[in-house]
Design a protein around this motif. Sequence first.
Motif, PDB file in Angstrom:
ATOM      1  N   VAL A  11       0.840  -1.208   0.000  1.00  0.00           N
ATOM      2  CA  VAL A  11       0.000   0.000   0.000  1.00  0.00           C
ATOM      3  C   VAL A  11       0.870   1.252   0.000  1.00  0.00           C
ATOM      4  O   VAL A  11       0.585   2.228  -0.711  1.00  0.00           O
ATOM      5  CB  VAL A  11      -0.935  -0.015   1.230  1.00  0.00           C
ATOM      6  CG1 VAL A  11      -1.684   1.316   1.347  1.00  0.00           C
ATOM      7  CG2 VAL A  11      -1.924  -1.159   1.119  1.00  0.00           C
ATOM      8  N   GLY A  12       1.953   1.241   0.777  1.00  0.00           N
ATOM      9  CA  GLY A  12       2.847   2.395   0.822  1.00  0.00           C
ATOM     10  C   GLY A  12       3.471   2.683  -0.531  1.00  0.00           C
ATOM     11  O   GLY A  12       3.506   3.839  -0.974  1.00  0.00           O
ATOM     12  N   VAL A  23       3.601   4.717   7.674  1.00  0.00           N
ATOM     13  CA  VAL A  23       4.130   6.082   7.713  1.00  0.00           C
ATOM     14  C   VAL A  23       5.580   6.110   7.240  1.00  0.00           C
ATOM     15  O   VAL A  23       5.981   6.989   6.469  1.00  0.00           O
ATOM     16  CB  VAL A  23       4.008   6.663   9.139  1.00  0.00           C
ATOM     17  CG1 VAL A  23       4.581   8.071   9.195  1.00  0.00           C
ATOM     18  CG2 VAL A  23       2.562   6.672   9.588  1.00  0.00           C
ATOM     19  N   VAL A  24       6.375   5.145   7.687  1.00  0.00           N
ATOM     20  CA  VAL A  24       7.773   5.072   7.257  1.00  0.00           C
ATOM     21  C   VAL A  24       7.857   4.827   5.755  1.00  0.00           C
ATOM     22  O   VAL A  24       8.694   5.416   5.064  1.00  0.00           O
ATOM     23  CB  VAL A  24       8.508   3.959   8.030  1.00  0.00           C
ATOM     24  CG1 VAL A  24       9.888   3.706   7.437  1.00  0.00           C
ATOM     25  CG2 VAL A  24       8.635   4.336   9.492  1.00  0.00           C
ATOM     26  N   GLY A  80       8.728   8.444   5.977  1.00  0.00           N
ATOM     27  CA  GLY A  80       9.876   8.286   6.866  1.00  0.00           C
ATOM     28  C   GLY A  80       9.835   9.208   8.064  1.00  0.00           C
ATOM     29  O   GLY A  80      10.834   9.400   8.747  1.00  0.00           O
ATOM     30  N   GLY A  81       8.686   9.798   8.340  1.00  0.00           N
ATOM     31  CA  GLY A  81       8.576  10.727   9.460  1.00  0.00           C
ATOM     32  C   GLY A  81       8.678  12.182   9.063  1.00  0.00           C
ATOM     33  O   GLY A  81       8.589  13.058   9.911  1.00  0.00           O
ATOM     34  N   LEU A 119       5.945  12.636  12.282  1.00  0.00           N
ATOM     35  CA  LEU A 119       6.749  11.870  13.234  1.00  0.00           C
ATOM     36  C   LEU A 119       5.836  11.399  14.359  1.00  0.00           C
ATOM     37  O   LEU A 119       5.545  12.127  15.297  1.00  0.00           O
ATOM     38  CB  LEU A 119       7.878  12.735  13.789  1.00  0.00           C
ATOM     39  CG  LEU A 119       8.888  12.028  14.703  1.00  0.00           C
ATOM     40  CD1 LEU A 119       9.589  10.902  13.963  1.00  0.00           C
ATOM     41  CD2 LEU A 119       9.907  13.027  15.243  1.00  0.00           C
ATOM     42  N   LEU A 120       5.381  10.152  14.272  1.00  0.00           N
ATOM     43  CA  LEU A 120       4.493   9.586  15.274  1.00  0.00           C
ATOM     44  C   LEU A 120       5.307   9.002  16.419  1.00  0.00           C
ATOM     45  O   LEU A 120       6.524   8.846  16.340  1.00  0.00           O
ATOM     46  CB  LEU A 120       3.606   8.513  14.638  1.00  0.00           C
ATOM     47  CG  LEU A 120       2.792   8.937  13.416  1.00  0.00           C
ATOM     48  CD1 LEU A 120       1.868   7.820  12.979  1.00  0.00           C
ATOM     49  CD2 LEU A 120       1.997  10.216  13.692  1.00  0.00           C
TER      50      LEU A 120
END
Length: 315
Positions: free
Chosen positions: A140-141, A255-256, A260-261, A268-269
């Motif tokens: 998905v990413g 997210v990464v 990658g934040g 940035l979680l």
Amino acid sequence: MPDTPMDRLARATPQQLSRRVRGLSDRAIAWVFVAPTILLLLAINIFPLIWTIRLSFTNYAANKPNAEVKWVGLRNYQRILTDPDIWATMQATAHFLIWTIVFQVILGFGLAWLINRKFKGNDLLTTLIVLPMMLSPAVVGNFWTFLYEPQIGLFNYAVEALTGIPASSFTMLGSVPLAPWAIVIVDTWMWTPFVMLICLAGLRSIPDYIYEAAEVDRASKWRQFWTMTVPMVLPFLMLAVLFRGIENFKMFDLVVQLTGGGPGDTTLLTSIELKREAFEKWRTGYSSAYAIILFVTVFGLASIYVKALNKVKDR
């Protein structure tokens, strides 16, 4: 009388062991079978938690195993709770958590309501809607990274068609205000089917005779929806919120894969920050305290939420 497998097993069991087993109570036999599983759970879950709590009170660094480990008390916890960067990370996580749950609940319930109508092609539509949930976050990413590309991304061309902003100059993942929303869109696209399935189970658990009685009393469709459908589906909705809230609080891989934040610290979680502290900065004691704070936060909020869920179910 034919010789059964149980008879052969009984003959193969040593007499001394057979007498011991016959002398055990049902409770003791149950513990014999359950004990290995309990020991395995203690080894996998409880021991690492206790070890993490111990490390959180030290200055231990995993990349320096031979260095002297000093007891620092509550210093790690104090530094975390007074660090503005940590609170900014918490804020970014809360933003992601709230908006994904809001969109997934609204869209998931709407899709469940539509599919519950039972029309032609219902099964095919359900299968197509559930497909995103079957994909891995890595797939998905990558898929959505291509869609968000400034030059070739189909998402950008759709935005250009709607807003007139040139697709070549429009970027979601590289924009500070838009990057968090880009992740919210992807997570909503992927996990709305999960909420839909739970809501669909709730809708199909409502007996038809309740609606028939409401029709006899001449209750409008709108009144039936708010006084019958919503209260009966509410426990299922709350259960979906609980599942998605816990999962999104520890969101990491998607997210990464997308950002990658970045850019900056906008995406940035807490899970990404925890990984950086533990495996990039090698502040193992500090990151252990951070992990314990997150664990207590999730556990406490989930416990309160489950109590509210039980009160709703008991009405």
